[in-house]
Design a protein around this motif. Structure first.
Motif, short mmCIF file in Angstrom:
data_model
loop_
_atom_site.label_atom_id
_atom_site.label_comp_id
_atom_site.label_asym_id
_atom_site.label_seq_id
_atom_site.Cartn_x
_atom_site.Cartn_y
_atom_site.Cartn_z
N SER A 198 -12.50 -18.34 58.56
CA SER A 198 -11.69 -19.21 59.43
C SER A 198 -12.29 -19.03 60.66
O SER A 198 -12.24 -18.02 61.31
CB SER A 198 -10.52 -18.77 59.04
OG SER A 198 -9.47 -19.71 60.15
N SER A 199 -12.68 -20.33 61.37
CA SER A 199 -13.11 -20.07 62.51
C SER A 199 -11.88 -20.20 63.75
O SER A 199 -11.06 -21.04 63.67
CB SER A 199 -13.98 -21.28 62.84
OG SER A 199 -15.21 -21.11 62.25
N GLY A 315 -5.21 -33.10 52.01
CA GLY A 315 -4.87 -32.14 53.10
C GLY A 315 -5.85 -31.74 53.93
O GLY A 315 -6.83 -32.55 54.05
N ALA A 316 -5.88 -30.69 54.57
CA ALA A 316 -6.90 -30.14 55.72
C ALA A 316 -6.77 -31.14 56.88
O ALA A 316 -7.18 -30.25 58.05
CB ALA A 316 -8.40 -30.23 55.13
N ALA A 317 -6.22 -32.19 57.14
CA ALA A 317 -6.11 -33.01 58.43
C ALA A 317 -5.15 -34.08 58.04
O ALA A 317 -4.74 -34.48 56.90
CB ALA A 317 -7.36 -33.45 58.77
N MET A 343 -2.99 -23.55 55.94
CA MET A 343 -4.03 -23.02 56.41
C MET A 343 -4.81 -21.96 55.86
O MET A 343 -4.17 -21.29 54.70
CB MET A 343 -3.70 -22.48 57.88
CG MET A 343 -2.81 -21.62 57.87
SD MET A 343 -1.65 -21.38 59.61
CE MET A 343 -3.15 -21.36 60.75
N SER A 344 -6.05 -21.31 55.92
CA SER A 344 -6.58 -20.44 55.23
C SER A 344 -5.79 -19.12 55.16
O SER A 344 -5.55 -18.40 54.56
CB SER A 344 -8.08 -19.98 56.00
OG SER A 344 -8.94 -21.13 55.75
N LYS A 444 -13.51 -33.85 59.63
CA LYS A 444 -13.61 -34.01 58.11
C LYS A 444 -12.84 -32.94 57.32
O LYS A 444 -13.59 -32.36 56.66
CB LYS A 444 -14.75 -34.32 57.70
CG LYS A 444 -15.28 -35.74 58.12
CD LYS A 444 -16.86 -36.09 57.21
CE LYS A 444 -17.22 -37.46 58.01
NZ LYS A 444 -18.40 -37.88 57.35
N GLY A 445 -11.84 -32.10 57.85
CA GLY A 445 -11.31 -30.91 57.38
C GLY A 445 -11.81 -29.71 57.73
O GLY A 445 -11.38 -28.59 57.39
N PHE A 446 -13.12 -29.75 58.43
CA PHE A 446 -13.77 -28.42 58.96
C PHE A 446 -12.95 -28.33 60.28
O PHE A 446 -12.66 -29.11 61.05
CB PHE A 446 -15.05 -28.87 59.23
CG PHE A 446 -15.87 -29.02 58.10
CD1 PHE A 446 -16.46 -27.61 57.39
CD2 PHE A 446 -16.37 -30.20 57.51
CE1 PHE A 446 -17.23 -27.84 56.39
CE2 PHE A 446 -17.05 -30.22 56.35
CZ PHE A 446 -17.54 -29.26 55.60
N GLN A 447 -12.75 -27.05 60.64
CA GLN A 447 -12.48 -26.45 61.86
C GLN A 447 -13.52 -26.06 62.65
O GLN A 447 -14.43 -25.37 62.30
CB GLN A 447 -11.59 -25.02 61.44
CG GLN A 447 -10.39 -25.30 60.94
CD GLN A 447 -9.33 -24.05 60.87
OE1 GLN A 447 -9.97 -22.95 60.94
NE2 GLN A 447 -8.03 -24.04 60.40
#
Length: 545
Positions: A198-199, A315-317, A343-344, A444-447
């Protein structure tokens, strides 16, 4: 005993009907028990090749691999990394690792070499399983990875020296000889089963430690999740979300352990995605918003028969009301579009929507407590009052690997995880997410951590100062955009800056939102970037166009 005022403002999702542990003393024991129970039905199917594995075949292969792992010295607290696109072998490696009390580490195969090196040095896996593209990156840095004792390829090429093939790990011994293997008991709430990356706003990925009990809790509540249990059609889910992400990873485990057949897709390609839904009669697809937008708007959708698709989980956003309504009108057999929040650091979702209240992310999951606190006082707030969402319960992570400071900043002394997200709940206890305290950009769901991009930008000799923010985008959620202050007397173009970042960071971190040259970056007296001012400036500029 009467509740205090603050206790009444804590929303609890309720208890599960069944036991989280299911009589097992480790996640490994639960894996063996469930795979054995689920029998000879097909569990996983490769969407392209048609290869498949039954639950019993996954169990047999995992037991054989665990036996080989044991002989190679992989044991409790060892780390085993998997750096690959989605494939039907991913869960087998996961299960074999966990059976021995070791920790599985799903790794983003799209990491740049510098990102990959950081993650590997942080987590120090003793074994790495990789597909072809990331394998080449790993081989190139092999001399810098003395802790990696075993490197295994998912491919068929035997010519690479020092690299084993996955197929060679499954010997011909009959499974009956391995059935005596029973995973050892572990301290469920302390033993780490999986680490996902997780960033944070520091820019460097952190390793989120999820325990055996965390994962067992996810499996237990998914087994009772009405989104799965109340569908009037047989479940056949799509495994497209990346298995290295906590969302896709937990869905792959759920398919194997809770008997939800999955069709695995290694990557998104428009026609392949639609053909897979059509040909494999997918009834439920877990997607991120850009893929839901694709279903809503792409003309290709009309060329395929998607009548089997009954439910979409997102999910994710956040997902906009407009897109949700477009999907419903275009795919009338889709009776259910459900969003969630997690979240992670919470092992997956902790809030999800099971009704049709569009805009809401839903109600608190079973086993979990959620409160909204005032940003200034920290006091719990009531309905329709906006504050920071805080979470407590068996889904909250153990902490970040080798980062006590970041863990303490995230989880307070009373065990509440401070999400950094701003939201509220209404009179019906449905939650709404309205903003983020944290500066993470969701692409796109990436942090995407702005500080990481800023570090790269500041390494450019012609850039004196900079700031990165997210630009709202219907398809991607947000696009990273950079505000840049150049050095006096230098000349650098937008294209050069974009290419400079693209060369050094993975695709989700590219400056798709553009580069804007300014005279100065607005900051507080203490030097903190005022990102909200920059976002507002972008919105004003866009509104004038």
């Amino acid at each position: 005993m009467e509740q205090t005022a603050s206790e009444r403002l804590v929303l609890y999702g309720g208890d599960l009907r069944n036991s989280i542990e299911d009589g097992c003393n480790s996640l490994g024991e639960l894996i063996v028990k469930r795979l054995h129970r689920n029998g000879d039905d097909v569990a996983l199917v490769d969407a392209v090749s048609g290869d498949s594995l039954t639950y019993h075949q996954i169990l047999a292969r995992a037991l054989k691999l665990a036996n080989r792992f044991h002989r190679l010295g992989i044991k409790r607290n060892s780390v085993v990394g998997i750096c690959s696109e989605n494939c039907i072998h991913f869960p087998t490696i996961t299960f074999a690792t966990i059976m021995l009390g070791a920790t599985v580490l799903p790794i983003n195969y799209g990491y740049s070499p510098s990102e990959l090196r950081h993650v590997l040095h942080l987590t120090k896996p003793i074994a790495l399983f990789a597909s072809e593209k990331p394998l080449q990156k790993i081989i190139a840095m092999r001399s810098d990875l003395p802790f990696v004792k075993l490197l295994v390829s998912f491919g068929k090429d035997r010519r690479t020296r020092g690299v084993a093939l996955l197929d060679d790990f499954f010997d011909n011994s009959p499974v009956s000889n391995l059935r005596n293997f029973t995973p050892q008991p572990v301290p469920l709430k302390n033993q780490v089963a999986v680490m996902v990356m997780s960033s944070g706003t520091t820019g460097l990925p952190k390793a989120v430690q999820l325990t055996h009990h965390n994962v067992m809790t996810v499996m237990a509540y998914q087994a009772e999740d009405p989104r799965y249990t109340e569908l009037p059609v047989p479940l056949r889910v799509l495994g497209l979300l990346p298995f290295y992400h906590v969302f896709g990873f937990m869905l792959s485990l759920n398919s194997c352990l809770n008997k939800v057949p999955m069709v695995v897709l290694s990557h998104f390609e428009p026609n392949l995605f639609l053909r897979t839904i059509q040909d494999h009669r997918i009834t439920m697809a877990s997607l991120v918003p850009p893929l839901v937008v694709f279903l809503a708007k792409s003309p290709l959708v009309d060329s395929y028969d998607l009548r089997s698709l009954y439910a979409v989980l997102c999910g994710a956003a956040p997902l906009s009301r407009e897109i949700e309504e477009l999907v419903r009108s275009r795919l009338p057999n889709v009776q259910t579009i459900r969003t969630g929040y997690g979240m992670s650091e919470t092992s997956l979702g902790v809030i999800s929507r099971t009704n049709d209240k569009i805009g809401s992310v839903g109600k608190v999951h079973k086993t979990t407590s959620v409160k909204v606190v005032d940003l200034e006082t920290g006091c719990a707030l009531g309905p329709n009052q906006t504050g920071e969402i805080c979470i407590k319960g068996p889904l909250v992570m153990k902490g970040y690997l080798n980062n006590d400071q970041a863990t303490a900043e995230m989880i307070d002394a009373d065990g509440w995880l401070h999400t950094g997200d701003i939201g509220y709940y209404d009179q019906e206890q449905d939650f709404y997410i309205v903003d983020r305290i944290k500066d993470l950009i969701k692409y796109k769901g990436f942090q995407v951590p702005p500080a990481e991009l800023e570090d790269v930008l500041l390494s450019h000799p012609s850039i004196r100062d900079c700031a990165v923010v997210g630009v709202p985008d219907e398809g991607a959620g947000e696009l990273p955009a950079a505000f840049v202050v150049t050095q006096p007397g230098t000349d650098v173009s937008e294209r050069e800056v974009i290419q400079y970042v693209a060369f050094r960071l993975s695709p989700q971190k590219h400056l798709r939102g553009g580069v804007f040259f300014v005279d100065e970056i607005p900051k507080t007296g203490s030097g903190k970037i005022l990102r909200r001012q920059l976002r507002n400036a972008l919105q004003q500029q866009t509104s004038k166009l």
